[in-house]
Design a protein around this motif. Structure first.
Motif: not given
Length: 179
Positions: A119-131
């Motif tokens: 979570y980064a306030p200006k970007q929202g929530t970013t999901f990663y799978f295995e980096g």
């Protein structure tokens, strides 16, 4: 109830064993591990979770990394997420909408694989799978509902919450009275 949480929790598991967290470090600028723990259900080790904060302890950016110890489908993870969000008071329609979004990109996981949400306030929530980046969900309401599954005081896994937060306060998104 616990089975559902286990499936959801499995979505974002990480291990206490060193894993490549360079994607977390990159986004959070020298991320610090705040706490980690494991979720078990009826004696089965479901996943390991690690909670990271930015370099500053009052940083509003944070990450949750889940390393699974069991296999789950992406749809099962999305469905579990919906159920846990509703338990925290998210309205049915909103939880279903977010669940549909999650189901479009969450992968099936096998033991040893991890999903990270940052979570980064200006970007929202970013999901990663295995980096590797999967998708991003913008907005300020989603992260409170999603990360609340682990960090909200009303979580269905209070012991894991305590392990993730350690002796520190939760991020400002979940700030309750904290000294």
């Amino acid at each position: 109830m616990l089975l559902r949480f286990c499936i959801l929790a499995c979505l974002f598991t990480s291990s206490a064993i060193a894993s490549d967290a360079s994607h977390i470090d990159q986004v959070l600028n020298s991320a610090k591990l705040q706490g980690s723990g494991k979720l078990t259900w009826w004696g089965l080790h479901v996943y390991d979770a690690s909670f990271y904060r930015g370099a500053s302890s009052n940083s509003s950016e944070f990450a949750l990394d889940l390393r699974y110890q069991k296999s789950f489908s992406g749809n099962a993870i999305a469905n579990r997420t919906i159920e846990e969000m509703k338990k925290l008071g998210v309205p049915e329609a909103q939880a279903q909408s977010w669940g549909k979004q999650l189901a479009t990109f969450l992968p099936n996981v096998e033991p040893g694989q991890n999903i990270t949400a940052i979570y980064a306030p200006k970007q929202g929530t970013t999901f990663y799978f295995e980096g590797k980046p999967l998708a991003q969900i913008a907005g300020a309401e989603f992260p409170k509902a999603f990360f609340g599954i682990w960090l909200d005081p009303k979580t269905s896994a209070p012991k894991l919450r305590e392990q993730l937060l350690g002796q520190s306060c939760p991020p400002p998104l979940f700030q309750e009275s904290c000294n």
